[in-house]
Write a protein that holds these residues in place. Structure first.
Motif, PDB file in Angstrom:
ATOM      1  N   ASP A   1      38.489  51.836   8.538  1.00  0.00           N
ATOM      2  CA  ASP A   1      39.905  51.896   8.890  1.00  0.00           C
ATOM      3  C   ASP A   1      40.495  53.230   8.427  1.00  0.00           C
ATOM      4  OD1 ASP A   1      42.575  51.521   9.347  1.00  0.00           O
ATOM      5  OD2 ASP A   1      42.756  49.683   8.185  1.00  0.00           O
ATOM      6  N   GLY A   2      40.903  54.050   9.379  1.00  0.00           N
ATOM      7  CA  GLY A   2      41.438  55.361   9.038  1.00  0.00           C
ATOM      8  C   GLY A   2      42.908  55.351   8.694  1.00  0.00           C
ATOM      9  N   THR A   3      43.557  54.186   8.804  1.00  0.00           N
ATOM     10  CA  THR A   3      44.991  54.116   8.506  1.00  0.00           C
ATOM     11  C   THR A   3      45.269  53.828   7.039  1.00  0.00           C
ATOM     12  OG1 THR A   3      45.026  51.777   9.110  1.00  0.00           O
ATOM     13  CG2 THR A   3      45.526  53.363  10.834  1.00  0.00           C
TER      14      THR A   3
ATOM     15  N   SER B   1      44.881  37.756  20.974  1.00  0.00           N
ATOM     16  CA  SER B   1      46.048  37.316  20.213  1.00  0.00           C
ATOM     17  C   SER B   1      46.236  38.162  18.959  1.00  0.00           C
ATOM     18  CB  SER B   1      45.895  35.837  19.850  1.00  0.00           C
ATOM     19  OG  SER B   1      47.004  35.394  19.099  1.00  0.00           O
ATOM     20  N   ALA B   2      45.147  38.412  18.240  1.00  0.00           N
ATOM     21  CA  ALA B   2      45.229  39.233  17.022  1.00  0.00           C
ATOM     22  C   ALA B   2      45.670  40.655  17.359  1.00  0.00           C
ATOM     23  CB  ALA B   2      43.889  39.237  16.306  1.00  0.00           C
TER      24      ALA B   2
ATOM     25  N   GLU C   1      49.298  41.065  17.993  1.00  0.00           N
ATOM     26  CA  GLU C   1      50.105  40.983  16.774  1.00  0.00           C
ATOM     27  C   GLU C   1      49.791  42.110  15.788  1.00  0.00           C
ATOM     28  OE1 GLU C   1      52.458  39.018  16.752  1.00  0.00           O
ATOM     29  OE2 GLU C   1      51.947  37.300  18.021  1.00  0.00           O
ATOM     30  N   ARG C   2      49.102  43.155  16.234  1.00  0.00           N
ATOM     31  CA  ARG C   2      48.628  44.166  15.281  1.00  0.00           C
ATOM     32  C   ARG C   2      49.755  44.850  14.528  1.00  0.00           C
ATOM     33  NH1 ARG C   2      48.312  45.729  20.389  1.00  0.00           N
ATOM     34  NH2 ARG C   2      48.966  47.825  21.092  1.00  0.00           N
ATOM     35  N   ASP C   3      50.930  44.995  15.153  1.00  0.00           N
ATOM     36  CA  ASP C   3      52.044  45.619  14.438  1.00  0.00           C
ATOM     37  C   ASP C   3      52.827  44.605  13.607  1.00  0.00           C
ATOM     38  OD1 ASP C   3      52.940  44.360  16.796  1.00  0.00           O
ATOM     39  OD2 ASP C   3      54.780  45.554  16.802  1.00  0.00           O
ATOM     40  N   LYS C   4      52.425  43.321  13.678  1.00  0.00           N
ATOM     41  CA  LYS C   4      53.078  42.269  12.894  1.00  0.00           C
ATOM     42  C   LYS C   4      52.104  41.654  11.878  1.00  0.00           C
ATOM     43  CE  LYS C   4      56.764  42.773  15.384  1.00  0.00           C
ATOM     44  NZ  LYS C   4      57.326  41.775  16.297  1.00  0.00           N
ATOM     45  N   ARG C   5      50.969  42.315  11.683  1.00  0.00           N
ATOM     46  CA  ARG C   5      49.948  41.794  10.768  1.00  0.00           C
ATOM     47  C   ARG C   5      50.462  41.839   9.329  1.00  0.00           C
ATOM     48  NH1 ARG C   5      43.823  44.352  10.191  1.00  0.00           N
ATOM     49  NH2 ARG C   5      43.140  43.040   8.447  1.00  0.00           N
TER      50      ARG C   5
ATOM     51  N   ASN D   1      42.578  47.807  13.284  1.00  0.00           N
ATOM     52  CA  ASN D   1      42.932  46.861  14.348  1.00  0.00           C
ATOM     53  C   ASN D   1      42.357  47.310  15.687  1.00  0.00           C
ATOM     54  OD1 ASN D   1      44.578  45.175  12.676  1.00  0.00           O
ATOM     55  ND2 ASN D   1      46.187  46.728  12.759  1.00  0.00           N
ATOM     56  N   GLU D   2      42.438  48.603  15.953  1.00  0.00           N
ATOM     57  CA  GLU D   2      41.959  49.137  17.220  1.00  0.00           C
ATOM     58  C   GLU D   2      40.444  49.005  17.335  1.00  0.00           C
ATOM     59  OE1 GLU D   2      42.675  50.428  20.949  1.00  0.00           O
ATOM     60  OE2 GLU D   2      44.249  50.164  19.424  1.00  0.00           O
ATOM     61  N   ASN D   3      39.724  49.366  16.255  1.00  0.00           N
ATOM     62  CA  ASN D   3      38.264  49.290  16.300  1.00  0.00           C
ATOM     63  C   ASN D   3      37.777  47.850  16.426  1.00  0.00           C
ATOM     64  OD1 ASN D   3      37.655  52.021  16.207  1.00  0.00           O
ATOM     65  ND2 ASN D   3      37.811  52.108  13.985  1.00  0.00           N
TER      66      ASN D   3
END
Length: 943
Positions: free
Chosen positions: A42-44, A404-405, A408-412, A434-436
């Motif tokens: 995860d690069g974020t 579904s996940a 909701e990636r910006d609401k995780r 989330n993207e990967n």
């Protein structure tokens, strides 16, 4: 403050062994991704390591807003303990809350409670074999609190005071935690763990330790353990939340860079469970074991997820487990199911090992039948594999969850990110972005063939490194099979003539005739709540609250007054089980198994219910499947089913699960309390085996249809990610089309209440020298918004005082809980309880202390600082709740059910100022009346 290790804490729940595991793949390419590539990190998340070795992970995330989750993870657990240090890793975890450099004594808990952080539910920690982890979720909108949160982590990292007086007080707390865990599970675990863990070090290093060592270890032994192992090269800071990442990184470097590693630091050895290649067998019995459980554990070397190929194999195992679970769910729906529960899967086991595990919870006297049914199904899977249609459904379900996940990636939630980074630090497994995760899942799932999944059965279900474990009641000891018998059963099944699985499917409309849509007869806007209230032409009331809390989450609930209260005691059990029987029978043309297949790939759930005062349904859905959700809701009114095979199977499993229930001391204690309080009323006592036969399937079906024959007085609440334009056609067609016969009903007051005057009862049951205490107050209640708030405050404050007195000052309990509840219908009533467990010799002294704390509040009122803690907690909790669909669903539905103004929640924070020393004192004197006190004690049997 709890033991996270599921293997230790709940050994008779077979699936606790079954974690998702990982395995390398032999394929070379999946879509556009080379399978040999290392999984991307995860690069974020901002990651780093200080010169002293301390690792850190920092990520900005605004769900929930103005909150941050802070963790300190240290690779130190009970596996590192020497013989004179048994239990000290866990004990040291406790001591971190009893005095650190900047927060002496209990000041840490006190300080955080003032900030609205709840001890136990927010502020917490766990110790396992290989790690100790501390968690601190706090508000991030207060710079001083944020700064001090980091200071707490810094103190936990290396600055525990380990004061002698505090150590001695904590011995009692830990001993009571140990005492609370003793019973049939612990006694049996002590016998089977050496076998299950292959005589490894893990079998001798349970995190809780030993009574002898906790009572007698030297102060310096604990301090030496702390000096050796609490060091930065074994630690990581994980911080995720609504924060400035750059500023947080700077503060971490400033605050943690001076942490020192010991000059002569011991090596942090890694331990594993060796594979012997042998098969093992053990049968263990106990007089308080209520059921017979058989587990078959086939151990394999652990496969880590490092590459894309590993991830692909992880997905393959997930599909395998999902399809196996569906097979066993189908078996339970037979008219004469072979077990109470049964199944199995491929998953993680413990350090260095994965496992294929089969389990069965057998019916009394049917261990052979239950065991053979589970083994037979897995032999069928090994021999013939799964079908293409089963795989298609499993992939469809996986993709639905993936989509579904991703939506909701910006609401995780921040906590889920913490869990990923914690696993990276402790296990070395990659934390995918989330993207990967989305892109890899989409690309890889299509490359997994039925041959790939079926190969897993042959790979994992093998005849070496296999343990067979039987856990059973003492009274069945002489009838249990030995190893020769069990292995003989398995051999017979392998040689048996088995037919392939028949995947019986059908594809017909759920509803033969579509409903006739209704219209809106009344509309009321409540802009302050963002709510629209509709009354439909058939009388159904619909309460809508569109939100942006989630991107693809819609929750629905409905109620109608009546419930089982409208039926006689003779019909009560049939009424109570009616919704379960019908809900488990399928719908319209589909039986339960076919309905599950029909709904595969859909993010939807609908469940009818019949309670004592109401009936209704609960539902949830994503946007795409909202039409299906409404179709199912309508179908549960219009085309319910009664499947006699499902009914008979369900009743058999209930009977089997109840057969030995009274061997459990806690069950006997609970039954005694209910019998005394409610005069053995059938509506308040636990069901017996004999009473199961009182459930009449036809009467249950009739009652269900009666309860859902008229929607006139139903109130439906809908909250989530929808617009009115999107949902109105569905509301008008499926809710507006519900039947309307215009009846007016109200729940009946059954008059089942405790005696007006308190009493005392002692139950003598159980082999262990431990006791449970329950104190209750009951009575009539002056129900109002303010009265409810005052009683809630009393509960919160009394919890604080009881923990301070019974746990911290007197070291007599591990946990103690005060609970308040109140009802408006059918009568204004309240109950207030205090519950704790302790040793038999401390029952009376601690009861006196608990009642003394109650009397102090009655005489003097609470301390202002404790009121401030309650107010702060309420404010901080509500800030988060107001951004959650589930909260609004419950609040709105509850308000309409109680005929209350839902806008009260908008005034709630302002009205907290009404909680004062005098108001809490008044409510304590009003309701905690001595003559209404009921005392119940569970004491061990005479030895």
């Amino acid at each position: 403050m709890h033991n996270k290790n599921g293997l230790i804490s709940a050994v008779v729940l077979p699936l606790l062994f079954l974690l998702l595991s990982i395995q390398a793949s032999t394929a070379q390419q999946a879509g556009n991704v080379p399978l040999t590539d290392t999984l991307p990190m995860d690069g974020t998340v901002v990651r780093g390591r200080l010169e002293n070795g301390l690792a850190y992970y920092i990520r900005h995330n605004e769900e929930p807003k103005d909150r941050v989750v802070m963790y300190l993870a240290t690779k130190v657990g009970s596996i590192l303990e020497t013989e004179d240090e048994l239990g000290l890793a866990h004990f040291l975890e406790h001591m971190q809350f009893n005095g650190t450099k900047n927060f002496p004594k209990n000041e840490l808990v006190n300080y955080l409670q003032k900030a609205g952080v709840r001890f136990g539910s927010d502020l917490n920690a766990y110790t396992s074999f290989d790690e100790t982890v501390y968690q601190l979720p706090i508000p991030s909108d207060d710079p001083e609190l944020l700064k001090n949160g980091l200071q707490v982590l810094r103190d936990w990292a290396q600055d525990a005071l380990l004061d002698e007086e505090e150590i001695d007080k904590e011995r009692g707390v830990v001993l009571n935690e140990m005492l609370g865990g003793r019973g049939a599970e612990q006694r049996m675990r002590d016998q089977y763990l050496p076998m299950i863990l292959n005589q490894s070090r893990y079998a001798k290093r349970l995190p809780i330790g030993t009574k002898e060592n906790i009572e007698g270890f030297a102060y310096e032994t604990l301090r030496d353990f702390h000096r050796k192992w609490y060091r930065p090269d074994l630690q990581a800071i994980i911080i995720v939340g609504d924060i400035d990442v750059s500023e947080m990184e700077t503060q971490i470097k400033t605050l943690f860079s001076d942490l020192k590693n010991p000059e002569q630091e011991p090596t942090r050895d890694e331990y594993e469970i060796p594979l012997t290649g042998k098969n093992q067998f053990l049968a263990v019995t106990d007089p308080e074991m209520p059921q017979t459980v058989v587990q078959v554990v086939v151990k394999h070397p652990e496969a880590k997820v490092r590459t894309v190929a590993d991830y692909r194999m992880q997905l393959s195992k997930s599909l395998f487990n999902q399809m196996a679970g569906a097979r066993f769910a189908e078996l339970t729906r037979q008219s004469d199911p072979p077990f109470i529960q049964g199944g199995g899967s491929i998953g993680g086991f413990l350090r260095g090992l994965d496992a294929f595990t089969m389990y069965v919870v057998a019916k009394p006297g049917e261990i052979k039948r239950g065991f053979e049914s589970v083994v037979t199904e897995f032999e069928r899977i090994r021999r013939y594999g799964f079908t293409e249609t089963e795989l298609d459904r499993a992939k469809s379900n996986f993709l639905t969850g993936l989509e579904s996940a991703y939506a909701e990636r910006d609401k995780r939630k921040s906590q889920s990110y913490v869990d990923s980074y914690l696993n990276h630090f402790l296990e070395g497994e990659r934390a995918l972005s989330n993207e990967n995760r989305y892109q890899l899942g989409k690309q890889l799932i299509g490359t997994i063939s039925i041959e790939d999944v079926n190969a897993l059965g042959k790979q994992y279900y093998v005849d070496h490194n296999r343990d067979i474990l039987i856990l059973a009641p003492d009274k069945d000891k002489d009838s249990l099979p030995d190893e020769t018998a069990v292995t003989g059963w398995m051999t017979e099944i392998k040689d048996a003539d088995l037919a392939p699985y028949d995947d019986n499917m059908q594809d017909v409309p759920l509803l033969e005739t579509p409903p006739q849509a209704g219209t809106v007869s009344k509309r009321v806007e409540k802009p302050e709540l963002g709510v629209t209230e509709l009354t439909l032409s058939n009388g159904v009331k619909v309460v809508m609250k569109p939100t942006d809390f989630k991107n693809d989450e819609i929750d629905i609930t409905a109620f109608s007054p009546g419930g089982t209260s409208l039926y006689s005691d003779t019909d009560f059990l049939s009424a109570a089980y009616a919704a379960s029987v019908v809900g488990g029978s399928g719908l319209g043309p589909y039986n339960a198994t076919q309905l599950t297949k029909y709904l595969s790939g859909k993010n939807v759930s609908v469940q009818p219910y019949i309670g004592e005062l109401t009936e209704g349904f609960r539902a949830s859905s994503g946007k795409k499947d909202l039409p299906t959700a409404f179709e199912l809701i309508y179908a549960y009114f219009a085309v319910p089913r009664l499947d006699m095979d499902v009914f008979h199977g369900y009743m058999q499993r209930i009977k089997a699960s109840l057969a030995n229930r009274l061997d459990d001391p806690d069950a006997v204690f609970a039954d005694t309390i209910n019998a005394v309080l409610y005069h053995n009323n059938i509506r308040r006592t636990s069901m017996t085996v004999e009473q199961v036969d009182l459930i009449d399937p036809q009467r249950a079906y009739e009652i269900y249809k009666e309860r859902f024959a008229d929607a006139t007085d139903f109130t439906v609440t809908i909250v989530g990610s929808f617009t009115e334009d999107e949902i109105m056609p569905l509301i008008l067609e499926y809710l507006g089309g519900l039947p309307n016969v215009g009846r007016k009903e109200a729940a009946r007051d059954l008059g089942i209440y405790p005696p007006e005057k308190g009493l005392e009862r002692t139950v003598y049951r159980g082999k262990e020298q431990k006791s449970s205490v329950r104190l209750y107050y009951f009575g009539e209640y002056d129900y109002s918004e303010d009265e409810n708030m005052q009683l809630d405050a009393l509960e919160s404050i009394l919890n604080i005082k009881l923990i301070e007195r019974l746990r911290e000052a007197e070291s007599g309990v591990y946990g103690v809980a005060a609970r308040a509840s109140y009802t408006k219908y059918p009568r204004h009533r309240y109950s207030f309880s205090v519950a704790y467990g302790t040793s038999p010799d401390k029952v009376e002294p601690l009861m006196k202390s608990a009642l003394d704390e109650i009397n102090k509040i009655k005489q003097n009122g609470p301390e202002q600082v404790d009121i401030d803690k309650f107010v702060s907690e309420q404010k901080r909790v509500l800030e988060v709740q107001l951004r959650e669909n589930s909260f609004w669903l419950g609040h709105l539905s509850g308000s309409y059910q109680n005929n209350e103004d839902p806008a009260y929640i908008l005034r709630y924070l302002d009205e907290l100022s009404n909680v004062t020393v005098e108001s809490v004192k008044a409510v304590a004197n009003k309701y905690l009346v001595e003559e209404r006190l009921f005392k119940f004690m569970l004491m061990p049997e005479a030895q």
